[in-house]
Motif scaffolding. Structure first.
Motif, PDB file in Angstrom:
ATOM      1  N   ASP A  21      -6.669   0.045  -8.631  1.00 44.38           N
ATOM      2  CA  ASP A  21      -7.502   1.151  -9.083  1.00 44.38           C
ATOM      3  C   ASP A  21      -8.352   0.710 -10.277  1.00 44.38           C
ATOM      4  O   ASP A  21      -9.501   1.123 -10.428  1.00 44.38           O
ATOM      5  CB  ASP A  21      -6.633   2.339  -9.507  1.00 44.38           C
ATOM      6  N   HIS A  32     -14.267  -0.251  -8.900  1.00 44.92           N
ATOM      7  CA  HIS A  32     -15.602  -0.116  -8.326  1.00 44.92           C
ATOM      8  C   HIS A  32     -16.684  -0.313  -9.374  1.00 44.92           C
ATOM      9  O   HIS A  32     -17.721  -0.934  -9.111  1.00 44.92           O
ATOM     10  CB  HIS A  32     -15.737   1.257  -7.663  1.00 44.92           C
ATOM     11  N   ALA A  72     -15.471  -1.972  -3.369  1.00 44.26           N
ATOM     12  CA  ALA A  72     -14.432  -1.223  -2.664  1.00 44.26           C
ATOM     13  C   ALA A  72     -14.679   0.265  -2.873  1.00 44.26           C
ATOM     14  O   ALA A  72     -14.900   0.708  -4.003  1.00 44.26           O
ATOM     15  CB  ALA A  72     -13.048  -1.616  -3.187  1.00 44.26           C
ATOM     16  N   GLU A  93       0.823  -1.206   0.000  1.00 40.92           N
ATOM     17  CA  GLU A  93       0.000   0.000   0.000  1.00 40.92           C
ATOM     18  C   GLU A  93       0.858   1.258   0.000  1.00 40.92           C
ATOM     19  O   GLU A  93       0.537   2.253  -0.659  1.00 40.92           O
ATOM     20  CB  GLU A  93      -0.941  -0.037   1.209  1.00 40.92           C
ATOM     21  N   GLU A 109       1.001   4.285  -2.907  1.00 43.34           N
ATOM     22  CA  GLU A 109       0.879   5.715  -2.649  1.00 43.34           C
ATOM     23  C   GLU A 109       2.118   6.492  -3.078  1.00 43.34           C
ATOM     24  O   GLU A 109       2.019   7.637  -3.524  1.00 43.34           O
ATOM     25  CB  GLU A 109       0.619   5.953  -1.158  1.00 43.34           C
ATOM     26  N   THR A 134     -13.528   4.423  -1.507  1.00 36.61           N
ATOM     27  CA  THR A 134     -12.534   5.262  -0.836  1.00 36.61           C
ATOM     28  C   THR A 134     -13.254   6.367  -0.093  1.00 36.61           C
ATOM     29  O   THR A 134     -14.120   7.039  -0.654  1.00 36.61           O
ATOM     30  CB  THR A 134     -11.540   5.864  -1.843  1.00 36.61           C
ATOM     31  N   SER A 167     -14.148  -1.932   2.201  1.00 35.28           N
ATOM     32  CA  SER A 167     -14.849  -2.937   1.403  1.00 35.28           C
ATOM     33  C   SER A 167     -16.181  -3.263   2.065  1.00 35.28           C
ATOM     34  O   SER A 167     -16.254  -3.474   3.272  1.00 35.28           O
ATOM     35  CB  SER A 167     -13.998  -4.211   1.292  1.00 35.28           C
ATOM     36  N   GLU A 207      -7.321   9.634   3.428  1.00 34.65           N
ATOM     37  CA  GLU A 207      -8.169   8.736   2.652  1.00 34.65           C
ATOM     38  C   GLU A 207      -7.963   7.302   3.110  1.00 34.65           C
ATOM     39  O   GLU A 207      -6.833   6.880   3.365  1.00 34.65           O
ATOM     40  CB  GLU A 207      -7.867   8.858   1.152  1.00 34.65           C
ATOM     41  N   ARG A 208      -9.067   6.562   3.223  1.00 33.78           N
ATOM     42  CA  ARG A 208      -9.010   5.156   3.603  1.00 33.78           C
ATOM     43  C   ARG A 208      -9.832   4.341   2.619  1.00 33.78           C
ATOM     44  O   ARG A 208     -10.877   4.780   2.146  1.00 33.78           O
ATOM     45  CB  ARG A 208      -9.569   4.954   5.021  1.00 33.78           C
ATOM     46  N   ARG A 209      -9.354   3.159   2.325  1.00 35.10           N
ATOM     47  CA  ARG A 209     -10.085   2.271   1.425  1.00 35.10           C
ATOM     48  C   ARG A 209     -10.877   1.273   2.261  1.00 35.10           C
ATOM     49  O   ARG A 209     -10.377   0.744   3.253  1.00 35.10           O
ATOM     50  CB  ARG A 209      -9.127   1.545   0.488  1.00 35.10           C
ATOM     51  N   GLU A 227      -9.000  -5.501  -3.895  1.00 37.06           N
ATOM     52  CA  GLU A 227      -9.832  -4.483  -3.258  1.00 37.06           C
ATOM     53  C   GLU A 227      -8.984  -3.504  -2.461  1.00 37.06           C
ATOM     54  O   GLU A 227      -9.329  -2.342  -2.323  1.00 37.06           O
ATOM     55  CB  GLU A 227     -10.874  -5.133  -2.351  1.00 37.06           C
ATOM     56  N   ARG A 228      -7.868  -3.981  -1.936  1.00 38.00           N
ATOM     57  CA  ARG A 228      -7.000  -3.124  -1.130  1.00 38.00           C
ATOM     58  C   ARG A 228      -5.991  -2.350  -1.974  1.00 38.00           C
ATOM     59  O   ARG A 228      -5.476  -1.320  -1.528  1.00 38.00           O
ATOM     60  CB  ARG A 228      -6.257  -3.967  -0.084  1.00 38.00           C
TER      61      ARG A 228
END
Length: 364
Positions: free
Chosen positions: A203, A220, A239, A178, A182, A241, A279, A275-277, A199-200
């Motif tokens: 994009d 998505h 998923a 992750e 980023e 954000t 599910s 920002e957090r992802r 999902e984690r």
């Protein structure tokens, strides 16, 4: 800038006829059942397999059969991470990394890394003088990623890099993946048959089955497309954000703003504005036509029903696609309910309802 790929041919009894165009940005997941052709496509992009076709990366042509152009693997600025780390056993971690840099001096034309910066990013400082045999599986994969990145690639290819690891080791490795997502501007193609990984990280998604591309597009969008097989899978989910706009330290909860509403999720590690992802599984979503009163479920949001389709595998259940917000202009979520409940509540296209979300998985 884009990645344009089209490959066609036979390998034994396997037939490949796959083409896609995706943005050369972020992480694109190649997803599908085992034996569907995901790794073969990745190897074609790396030049390790040769099928007829065409390939261009950011406008640079790597294969064009009509022009009789085919760049050999060593002529492609690609960083490749295999299922097994494949480190040089006679070299230390430091020398494995520096080997990647030597290759980058010959072929690399992408992002250039300083060794110390990459070591910090991947948490390798305590491992530099060790031999590969003295590393854990997760440590070896981190070194393999570092070696691939030290080659200054224009494209990073990851072929199920977590498949040989146990669940605990996978969880230990995810934060590094992750962080790479980023921190890097290098586009990545990530092969997996585990949707929870993508999902984690992903994009964009390219769905592959039996040697063909079924669909490609934002993760998505494909997860919430009732025409695609993802919706019928037992683990169907979407998923999203969200951005943290409230932290409740007393109860260990954070409020995330998503497109069309807000969601409350458990988390003891959060910063305002980050920002957090997350599910949301279809099995954790239920619906009601009236605003619920005195319920233990924290997330009850107004939605508009976009579609309701009976499950082909199980006609007693219905897949629901709903958009957050009373006007249905927000993010889409999916739910799976019994056909009896769907008919009783009149959950058909255009209906207004409330989605009750029992559980939300938040990436650490």
């Amino acid at each position: 800038m884009t990645i344009n790929a089209a490959f066609k041919g036979n390998l034994g009894d396997f037939t490949l006829d796959a083409a896609f165009e995706i943005l050369a940005k972020g992480v694109a997941g190649l997803f599908g059942p085992s034996g569907g052709g995901k790794t073969t496509i990745l190897r074609c992009i790396a030049g390790l397999e040769r099928f007829s076709g065409n390939l261009s990366v950011n406008g640079e042509v790597w294969q064009d059969d009509a022009a009789k152009l085919f760049r050999k693997p060593h002529q492609r600025a690609v960083g490749y991470v295999f299922q097994e780390a494949s480190l040089f056993p006679h070299l230390s971690v430091r020398r494995n990394l520096l080997f990647g840099a030597e290759r980058g001096n010959k072929t690399g034309a992408g992002e250039t890394f300083k060794l110390d910066d990459l070591v910090d990013l991947l948490g390798l400082s305590a491992l530099m003088d060790r031999a590969p045999a003295a590393l854990s599986g997760g440590e070896r994969q981190r070194v393999a990623m570092g070696r691939a990145l030290m080659s200054s690639p224009r494209l990073l290819l990851l072929d199920e890099p977590l498949s040989a690891l146990d669940r605990q080791t996978k969880e230990e490795l995810f934060p590094y993946l992750e962080d790479l997502h980023e921190a890097l501007s290098i586009p990545s193609l990530y092969v997996s048959h585990d949707m929870s990984e993508l999902e984690r990280l992903a994009d964009t998604l390219v769905l592959i089955d039996k040697g063909r591309v079924i669909a490609s597009g934002p993760l998505h969008d494909l997860q919430a497309d009732p025409a695609l097989p993802l919706m019928s899978a037992p683990e169907a989910a979407v998923a999203l954000t969200g951005r943290t706009n409230e932290i409740d330290k007393t109860y260990g909860l954070v409020t995330l703003a998503v497109n069309g509403g807000t969601l409350i999720v458990p988390s003891r590690q959060a910063r305002l504005g980050e920002e957090r992802r997350l599910s949301i599984k279809a099995s954790d979503v239920s619906f009601t036509r009236a605003a619920p009163q005195e319920t233990s479920i924290l997330n009850c949001l107004p939605v508009k029903i976009l579609s309701a389709n009976v499950q082909e595998r199980d006609p007693t259940h219905v897949n629901i696609v709903a958009a957050l917000g009373e006007n249905g202009e927000g993010a889409r979520i999916v739910g799976r309910i019994t056909r009896k409940s769907q008919e009783k509540l009149g959950l058909t296209e255009g209906a207004n309802a409330y989605a009750q979300i029992k559980s939300i998985a938040l990436a650490p």
